[in-house]
Design a protein around this motif. Structure first.
Motif, PDB file in Angstrom:
ATOM      1  N   HIS A 257       0.809  -1.212   0.000  1.00  0.00           N
ATOM      2  CA  HIS A 257       0.000   0.000   0.000  1.00  0.00           C
ATOM      3  C   HIS A 257       0.852   1.275   0.000  1.00  0.00           C
ATOM      4  O   HIS A 257       0.467   2.268  -0.596  1.00  0.00           O
ATOM      5  CB  HIS A 257      -0.934   0.017   1.222  1.00  0.00           C
ATOM      6  N   ILE A 258       1.993   1.211   0.698  1.00  0.00           N
ATOM      7  CA  ILE A 258       2.826   2.411   0.794  1.00  0.00           C
ATOM      8  C   ILE A 258       4.256   2.001   1.144  1.00  0.00           C
ATOM      9  O   ILE A 258       4.456   1.016   1.870  1.00  0.00           O
ATOM     10  CB  ILE A 258       2.263   3.388   1.865  1.00  0.00           C
ATOM     11  N   PRO A 259       5.268   2.697   0.588  1.00  0.00           N
ATOM     12  CA  PRO A 259       6.657   2.365   0.948  1.00  0.00           C
ATOM     13  C   PRO A 259       6.891   2.557   2.439  1.00  0.00           C
ATOM     14  O   PRO A 259       6.271   3.428   3.079  1.00  0.00           O
ATOM     15  CB  PRO A 259       7.487   3.360   0.126  1.00  0.00           C
ATOM     16  N   CYS A 260       7.791   1.752   2.997  1.00  0.00           N
ATOM     17  CA  CYS A 260       8.134   1.894   4.415  1.00  0.00           C
ATOM     18  C   CYS A 260       9.631   1.649   4.593  1.00  0.00           C
ATOM     19  O   CYS A 260      10.334   1.276   3.649  1.00  0.00           O
ATOM     20  CB  CYS A 260       7.317   0.953   5.288  1.00  0.00           C
ATOM     21  N   GLU A 261      10.117   1.870   5.797  1.00  0.00           N
ATOM     22  CA  GLU A 261      11.535   1.693   6.073  1.00  0.00           C
ATOM     23  C   GLU A 261      11.923   0.218   5.936  1.00  0.00           C
ATOM     24  O   GLU A 261      11.184  -0.665   6.371  1.00  0.00           O
ATOM     25  CB  GLU A 261      11.871   2.178   7.486  1.00  0.00           C
ATOM     26  N   PRO A 262      13.090  -0.052   5.345  1.00  0.00           N
ATOM     27  CA  PRO A 262      13.524  -1.445   5.206  1.00  0.00           C
ATOM     28  C   PRO A 262      13.944  -2.040   6.535  1.00  0.00           C
ATOM     29  O   PRO A 262      14.262  -1.317   7.484  1.00  0.00           O
ATOM     30  CB  PRO A 262      14.714  -1.344   4.251  1.00  0.00           C
TER      31      PRO A 262
END
Length: 485
Positions: free
Chosen positions: A271-276
Motif C-alpha cells: 500500500h505504501i513504501p516503508c523503512e527497510p
C-alpha cells in the motif's frame, strides 16, 4: 522432507550460539514448510534467575505482531458487509476528530492500517498511562501531524488502536472478543491472550529482560491494554504457527475459510513504501507496508513479515507464500536483532542458498551506528567550559504542574535538591546542562533534552521535550498552570 530436515541438522547448535552472541535469555522458534510444523523448539530460559527453560508452549508478548490480527478482523467485517475499508471513519464515528481538518473528514480504516495518517508516533500519551481507548481517541485532535495526510508511511500505534476500537464497536462487542471468536477460536489458539496481566496467571510464560549497564536485567511487564489492537497479544509458537498456516493456505484452516482470499490478498498487497528491515542491503532491496504486514522480498523471494517490540520482548513473524515457508521467532529481550538474524538464516537453509553471516554483518552495522551516535552526541553536548554550575532560576521557580491538551500533565517536582519529572506514573530524574536546558532519563532508558521557557519578565511559563523523535516532529510543549506561578 528429508532434504529440508537435513538443512536444519545443526540448527539447534546454531541457535544456542546466537543466544550467547546476542545475550538473549530465551527464545522459541517455529518453522513451517508445506503446511507442516517441521520444528517447534524452545531455547534458553524463560526465567533466567530460576533456571526455568523456554518450551514450545511458553507465552511471550508478541507486541506489534498483533497488528495483523487487527487488520484481519477488519477484513472479516468487510467480508460480511459491515465495514467499508475505504469509507471515511466519520461515517462510523461522527465525533471523530484529528488535528488536521482534511484528515478528519477523509481518513479511512485503510489509511490507519497502512500507516498513512500524517502523524508521528505520539506514543508517549499512552505509554505507561491509565487512559482508556475512548480518552486517547478524544485527544487525537491535539496531536500534530508532521507530514501531509497520505504523503508518507509513518508507523503508528494509536491509529491501529482506533481501527481495532471501531471494529469492536461495529461488531457490537470489543476488539478482544472479535479476535477471540473469529481468529483464536477457529485457529485453535487456546493459549493466546490479550494482556500481560492474564499471561502471568498461566503456568508457562517468559519474563521480560533488557540490556542495562552492560548486563541483561529483568524488568517489569508493560501493560498495553489501552492500546491493545496495536500490540497487546501474548502467544506461543504453537498458536502462532497456526496463524501463519492460515496465511500460507489462502485464508483457510481445517477446511474452513476464515477470511476470503480477496481480503487476504488485500492485506498482503503493498500500500505504501516503508523503512527497510536493514538499510543498504541488496538482499532486501524494497520494503512496503500492506495491511498489518511488511512486504519485503528477500534474495528474490517474496516475503511478508512483521516485527514486535515492547519492554523486555522482541518478536518476528514471517512467511514466504510462494515457497510455502513460515517462521515464528519469539524472544524475551527488548530490541534484539536475534529474530532477524535467525529468520534470514532459516530462509537461506530452506531455500538451499549460500548462508549469509547476518549475525556478523548486523553486529558490524550496529557498532558503526553506535559509533556515529556517540560522535553525534558528543558534538551536540555543550562544551564543559560553557556548562554552568547552577541554572539561571532558583529550582523552586521550575516546579509546578505543566499541561498539554493531548499529552496530559507533566509534574515538575523538587526531590532532595534536584528536579524530577512525574509523567504517566513514571518518575524521571532530571540533570541540569546549561541555562534553562536540562536532561531527563526517559524509560528504557532514553535521554531527552528538556527546555524550560520564560516570558519577558523572567517567569517560567512552559516546558518542551522531544517526545516524538521522528524527523520533522515538533517538540511537545507543556504549559505551566497559572495557579503555580
Amino acid at each position: 522432507m528429508n532434504g529440508v530436515l537435513g538443512a536444519l541438522e545443526d540448527f539447534n547448535t546454531y541457535m544456542e550460539q546466537q543466544l550467547n552472541v546476542w545475550k538473549v535469555p530465551g527464545a522459541a522458534v517455529a518453522i513451517i514448510k508445506d503446511q507442516e510444523i517441521i520444528l517447534a523448539n524452545g531455547y534458553g530460559y524463560r526465567d533466567k534467575e530460576s533456571g526455568l527453560k523456554v518450551t514450545p508452549n511458553t507465552l511471550f508478548a508478541i507486541a506489534s505482531c498483533t497488528k495483523a490480527f487487527t487488520a484481519m478482523v477488519a477484513e472479516q467485517l468487510a467480508d460480511e458487509g459491515m465495514l467499508d475499508l475505504d469509507a471515511p471513519i466519520k461515517n462510523y464515528m461522527p465525533h471523530f476528530k484529528m488535528y488536521d481538518s482534511f484528515a478528519t473528514e477523509r481518513i479511512t480504516i485503510r489509511d490507519m492500517l497502512c500507516h498513512r495518517s500524517g502523524l508521528p508516533r505520539h506514543d508517549a500519551i499512552w505509554y505507561n498511562s491509565k487512559l482508556t481507548r475512548e480518552e486517547i481517541i478524544e485527544r487525537l485532535e491535539y496531536l500534530e501531524p508532521n507530514q501531509d495526510f497520505r504523503a508518507k508511511g509513518q508507523y503508528q500505534n494509536i491509529m491501529y488502536m482506533v481501527a481495532g476500537y471501531l471494529v469492536g464497536k461495529l461488531a457490537g462487542s470489543s476488539w478482544e472478543q472479535r479476535v477471540q471468536e473469529r481468529i483464536f477460536a477457529p485457529l485453535h489458539m487456546k493459549s493466546s491472550c490479550f494482556s500481560v496481566d492474564e499471561m502471568q496467571l498461566r503456568d508457562d510464560y517468559a519474563l521480560a529482560y533488557i540490556d542495562k549497564n552492560g548486563e541483561t536485567q529483568q524488568i517489569p511487564f508493560r501493560n498495553m491494554d489501552s492500546i491493545g489492537p496495536a500490540g497487546s497479544i501474548n502467544s506461543n509458537i504453537i498458536d502462532m504457527a497456526n496463524w501463519i498456516m492460515l496465511h500460507l493456505n489462502r485464508g483457510m484452516l481445517d477446511g474452513k475459510q476464515i477470511v476470503s482470499e480477496g481480503r487476504l490478498d488485500d492485506m498482503h498487497t503493498p500500500h505504501i513504501p516503508c523503512e527497510p528491515s536493514l538499510w543498504g542491503k541488496k538482499e532486501l532491496p524494497l520494503s512496503c507496508y500492506g495491511l498489518g504486514w511488511c512486504i519485503e522480498p528477500y534474495r528474490g523471494h517474496q516475503m511478508l513479515h512483521h516485527s514486535g517490540g515492547i519492554d523486555g520482548f522482541t518478536s518476528l513473524v514471517s512467511f514466504l507464500p510462494h515457497d510455502n515457508i513460515g517462521i515464528v521467532i519469539l524472544t524475551n529481550k527488548l530490541a534484539s536483532h536475534l529474530p532477524k538474524v535467525v529468520t534470514y538464516n532459516i530462509v537461506d537453509r530452506l531455500l538451499g542458498l549460500k548462508e549469509i553471516d547476518w549475525s556478523g554483518q548486523i553486529q558490524k552495522d550496529q557498532e558503526k551506528w553506535e559509533e556515529q551516535l556517540n560522535k553525534q552526541h558528543d558534538s551536540n553536548e555543550p562544551s564543559i567550559n560553557n556548562i554552568e554550575s547552577n541554572p539561571p532560576h532558583p529550582l523552586i521557580e521550575y516546579i509546578g504542574t505543566y499541561k498539554h491538551p493531548g499529552y496530559g500533565t507533566m509534574y515538575v517536582e523538587l526531590e532532595k535538591e534536584h528536579l524530577q519529572f512525574r509523567y504517566n506514573s513514571m518518575t524521571l530524574p532530571v540533570t541540569h546542562i546549561q541555562g534553562d536546558l536540562f536532561e531527563t532519563l526517559y524509560e528504557l532508558p532514553m535521554k531527552l533534552k528538556a527546555s524550560f521557557h520564560a516570558d519577558s519578565n523572567g517567569n517560567i511559563h512552559s516546558l518542551s521535550l522531544p517526545l516524538n523523535m521522528e524527523v520533522g516532529a515538533k517538540e511537545t510543549v507543556f504549559a505551566k498552570m497559572f495557579a503555580d506561578r
